[in-house]
Design an enzyme around this catalytic site. Structure first.
Site, PDB file in Angstrom:
ATOM      1  N   ASP A 126       0.878  -1.166   0.000  1.00  0.00           N
ATOM      2  CA  ASP A 126       0.000   0.000   0.000  1.00  0.00           C
ATOM      3  C   ASP A 126       0.922   1.224   0.000  1.00  0.00           C
ATOM      4  O   ASP A 126       2.132   1.120   0.248  1.00  0.00           O
ATOM      5  CB  ASP A 126      -0.964  -0.009   1.194  1.00  0.00           C
ATOM      6  CG  ASP A 126      -2.167   0.919   0.954  1.00  0.00           C
ATOM      7  OD1 ASP A 126      -2.085   1.790   0.053  1.00  0.00           O
ATOM      8  OD2 ASP A 126      -3.187   0.787   1.656  1.00  0.00           O
TER       9      ASP A 126
HETATM   10  C1  NOJ Z   1      -3.842   4.121   0.132  1.00  0.00           C
HETATM   11  C2  NOJ Z   1      -5.071   3.253   0.124  1.00  0.00           C
HETATM   12  O1  NOJ Z   1      -5.098   2.487   1.307  1.00  0.00           O
HETATM   13  C3  NOJ Z   1      -5.136   2.345  -1.081  1.00  0.00           C
HETATM   14  O2  NOJ Z   1      -6.364   1.670  -1.068  1.00  0.00           O
HETATM   15  C4  NOJ Z   1      -4.969   3.139  -2.331  1.00  0.00           C
HETATM   16  O3  NOJ Z   1      -5.089   2.308  -3.462  1.00  0.00           O
HETATM   17  C5  NOJ Z   1      -3.607   3.822  -2.287  1.00  0.00           C
HETATM   18  N1  NOJ Z   1      -3.553   4.722  -1.127  1.00  0.00           N
HETATM   19  C6  NOJ Z   1      -3.308   4.632  -3.536  1.00  0.00           C
HETATM   20  O4  NOJ Z   1      -4.066   5.773  -3.539  1.00  0.00           O
END
Ligand code: NOJ
Length: 870
Positions: A283
């Site tokens: 993530d």
């Molecule tokens: C953090 C989020 O938890 C995730 O779901 C997302 O795809 C990424 N940021 C990218 O924006």
């Protein structure tokens, strides 16, 4: 022997904690372990990916070290048009890959559809719509030149009703999540876009998951092995079985080990037991180490930067991964596997053939701007081409929004409304945000009609068809009071019907709305903007009141649900851009409501287990220990014999349905253990010697963009690293004993994508005839729950959803026969000792209950004796 083993364990555990400083993992409650599992299983051993792996291996064998490390990480936050942009290897025709949010539509784009989010999709209980929305999403992502769709979300599962991001997924049940996730994946990937199932795993609250600091590491979700398998991993297993190309690992830790470097999760569960053939990305900024994360099975670092201070051109990987391979701390074999997994996914979905390049920019709505907004000095150019990718997808969005609408209560046949009813409409949720439908970045506010929650899982609305727009469009007789306080100038006339709109919102932790930092800390499970009081005040004046709720999840209704004038309640969930017309079709009876609750609505928050409250207000690593085990949502309410306000799966219609002619057929004979798994197929093999340092030197005369992440090293740095790696006398990286590079045959529960293929053998087919027994057309949902035989030695929830089916629109008197099935896995429990799925009582009588809701199961089929009773 014991001390050697514990030495290995401590080192392995330490490795998981940090590469830079080897320190102890923070203690978690006893009994919760993330045992080390090395090495990372190579990808490519299942037949369905072998052609793509073969193609990928031909490329990888030609790639230099710096080319390989360049494709395994992003080039930095805000360093391209998409939220994630990998490095390329253009010499070999490998482009940068564009990774873009999110699960309900393209985030921060234009001319895209804002579909209803997962929770609304779950409420349709309609597999065809789940897949159709997936295809439409895929077409839009492809149309914008996006390689990797950052969805669907099947974790959080919805254990915590206040959890901020439950609405991105499909409901508080692993099987509902599994169908929602895997059908979305199949749809998205059918048009060549790589889907990303996220977030592995047990990321059940927002707060403290990513708010880490030196005093407080990310929250540790402590989950026992059986619960992990039977609840939280289940939808991921089905997603892998559907061939998902990418997976995102979550911010939190599991059993004390940060997910992004947790070898138990990535190497063991995901890549060996579930046979995942795609690539694992972190993530955003969740990676906290270089070597440890590589060894534990991470394949791609997103967005590429270090987490502490992004945007300074520092990375755990890129140039550092080149260094780590040269100095021998990351085996070449591991890097080859990372690059092969990424390129195999690219081939698997045909992205090597005429795949479009990005034509939009997530960072700006202007036509031109900086190409690398995160750079200090960036070249500029055209960044947005405003390509309209919507086609006729609004129809699918509207069908989902409409068929999710869940009729919770309807006394004296209040609904549907006659066309000439005079309506008095209350609540700001009925009309668009007066400041503009996209005035809050990432939808970080709750003003006007609530069509989605906030955060990276949101999208810009191309338009928002509000309920008031819907009333206007059909020339309804109404008066609108655009306020959340009861207006003094509203007096009922005889025959008036009051329509009250209330909402409840939540989202992702980087935005706080009305004191709610993602999770519903401040609002609790109550309607926002004094919604309860508004309903009460309207109900005090008007004798015929309909409440419409737009919500991310369960809200408490006790303060008004039984008021004598509250005659009907519709949960319209989060409708996306098509709120108005979808609701109108149901309100005025052109379509009967056919949605069902994807979660339980309790009478009181105290009715949930204490352990599903938000945690983390102490110093040190917050510990979130899942001691309720399997007993979340309806599993808990049934176990404790607590009557909720509305049970999981509840949903009324304007008509009634009768279920008849139930039958059960045995298909695959069961055995206590599944047949032995297939052995792994061959995987690509490469030269594993440390490559020449020159493969990582900066190219001559290269003009660098400051802060951009590159995979090259200064000549001297590369030479020093290679000298260490090739020296027989230098101290070697302290790999833990037992952490060999010899590939394992894999656990008994594995064998194919999703696990041992025999787990998905159909054990029983069920069929049931559903007849519309009323006077109005409508669709029915048939839900199938399994009850394990009495007397087994495993404590199991009383009933568990295992399948569902929805009818077409049935005219009065019309029937349809629905087919459902129960697999071997559906009848198994995870045995933590045997590390396998076992049928606890092969000859026992499983109850297979069928009906319209978890508390309305009128048909029982049994497996011994085989037959059904109505
Ligand atoms: C953090 C989020 O938890 C995730 O779901 C997302 O795809 C990424 N940021 C990218 O924006």
């Amino acid at each position: 022997m014991y001390s050697l083993l514990s030495f290995c364990l401590i080192l392995c555990l330490s490795l998981s904690a940090s590469a830079a400083v080897i320190d102890r993992r923070i203690a978690v409650p006893s009994g919760y372990v993330a045992p080390p599992y090395y090495p990372t299983p190579h990808g490519g051993w299942t037949a369905d990916w072998s052609v793509s792996y073969h193609k990928a291996s031909l490329l990888v064998s030609q790639m230099t070290l710096a080319e390989k490390t360049n494709v395994t990480a992003g080039s930095g936050i805000f360093m391209g048009r998409c939220v994630g942009n990998t490095g390329s290897a253009l010499r070999l025709g490998i482009p940068q890959l564009c990774l873009q949010d999110g699960p309900l539509g393209i985030r921060n784009a234009d001319h895209n559809t804002a579909f209803p989010p997962g929770i609304t999709v779950g409420a349709t209980f309609d597999k065809d719509l789940m897949r159709a929305r997936g295809v439409a999403l895929g077409e839009e992502f492809r149309g914008k030149g996006i390689n990797v769709h950052l969805g669907p979300s099947v974790g959080p599962l919805g254990r915590k009703p206040r959890g901020g991001r439950n609405w991105e997924g499909f409901g508080a049940d692993p099987v509902l999540q599994a169908f929602g996730g895997s059908l979305t994946i199949e749809g998205v990937q059918s048009v060549g876009v790589i889907a990303t199932v996220k977030h592995l795993i047990a990321n059940e609250q927002e707060m403290y998951s990513r708010m880490k600091n030196i005093f407080q590491p990310e929250i540790s979700s402590n989950v026992d092995d059986r619960t992990l398998h039977e609840l939280y991993l289940w939808p991921f297993a089905e997603s892998v079985r559907s061939g998902v190309g990418a997976l995102m690992i979550s911010y939190n830790a599991v059993n004390g080990s940060a997910c992004s470097q947790n070898s138990y999760l990535m190497n063991n569960l995901l890549k060996d037991e579930l046979g995942f053939q795609g690539f694992v990305m972190s993530d955003w900024l969740a990676q906290i180490s270089g070597v440890a994360s590589a060894l534990a099975g991470l394949d791609m670092s997103m967005p590429g930067d270090i987490n502490e201070v992004p945007l300074i051109g520092s990375s755990y990987w890129m140039y550092e991964l080149s260094r780590s391979v040269l100095n021998g701390s990351v085996p070449v074999d591991r890097l080859n596997d990372m690059a092969t997994r990424i390129l195999a996914s690219w081939y698997q979905f045909g992205q090597d053939r005429n795949y479009p390049t990005p034509n939009f920019d997530t960072n700006t709505q202007d036509a031109s701007g900086p190409l690398y907004p995160g750079a200090l000095f960036s070249p500029s150019g055209v960044v947005n081409q405003f390509v309209d990718v919507r086609a006729t997808h609004a129809e699918i969005a509207r069908a989902v929004a409409r068929d999710a609408i869940t009729l919770l209560k309807n006394t004296i046949a209040t609904l549907p409304l006659a066309k000439n009813t005079t309506l008095k409409v209350f609540g700001t949720d009925a009309e668009k945000n007066p400041d503009g439908i996209n005035s809050c970045s990432d939808q970080g506010c709750n003003k006007g009609t609530l069509g989605m929650g906030w955060g990276s899982g949101s999208a810009r609305y191309p338009y928002l068809d509000s309920p008031i727009d819907g009333l206007k469009a059909r020339g309804a007789k109404y008066q609108f009071f655009n306020t959340d306080s009861f207006p003094s100038n509203s007096n009922p006339n005889p025959g008036d019907v009051a329509l009250v709109f209330i909402s409840a919102d939540s989202g992702e932790n980087y935005i706080t709305v009305d004191g709610n930092p993602g999770d519903r800390t401040n609002a609790g499970l109550n309607a926002w903007h004094n919604g309860d009081k508004l309903v009460q005040d309207v109900a005090a004046k008007y004798s015929n009141v309909i409440v419409v709720v737009h919500t991310v999840g369960p809200i408490l209704m006790e303060s008004w649900i039984d008021l004598p004038s509250v005659n009907a309640v519709l949960n319209a969930h989060l409708p996306g851009q098509e709120a108005g017309e979808a609701l109108m079709q149901v309100l005025f009876g052109e379509v009967s409501p056919s949605g069902h609750l994807p979660y339980t609505i309790p009478k009181s928050e105290a009715d949930y287990p204490d352990t599903v409250s938000l945690v983390g207000f102490e110093v040190g690593q917050p510990q979130d220990t899942f001691t309720e085990g399997l007993y979340i949502d309806y599993r808990h309410f049934n176990q404790q014999n607590i009557k909720p306000r509305f049970a999981f799966g509840h949903g009324l219609s304007y008509t009634t349905f009768s279920f008849s002619n139930a039958s059960i057929t045995a298909v695959t004979p069961l055995t206590s253990l599944p047949p032995t798994r297939p052995i792994k197929g061959p995987t690509p093999s490469y030269n594993t010697s440390i490559p020449p340092a020159s493969e990582a030197y900066w190219p001559d005369n290269f003009s660098r963009i400051w802060r951009y992440l590159y995979s090259w090293l200064d000549k001297n740095d590369a030479d020093v690293a290679a000298k260490i790696g090739n020296s027989s006398t230098s101290a070697k990286y302290p790999y833990p004993d037992g952490c060999s590079t010899d590939q394992k045959p894999g656990p008994v529960a594995g064998g194919a994508q999703g696990g041992n293929p025999a787990l998905f053998d159909v054990a029983y087919n069920l069929s049931i005839t559903v007849t519309n027994a009323g006077n109005i057309s409508g669709k029915a949902v048939s839900q199938l729950y399994v009850q394990f035989p009495v007397g087994i030695s495993f404590d199991t929830p009383i009933i568990q959803l295992r399948d569902f089916a929805k009818t077409i629109t049935l005219a009065p008197g019309q029937s349809q026969t629905l087919q459902m099935r129960v697999t071997r896995k559906d009848l198994s429990v995870w045995d933590v000792v045997q590390q396998n799925w076992i049928i606890p009582d092969v000859g026992g009588d499983y109850g297979i209950w069928i009906g319209e809701a978890s508390d309305s199961l009128s048909v029982r089929c049994g497996t011994s004796p085989l037959g059904c009773v109505m």
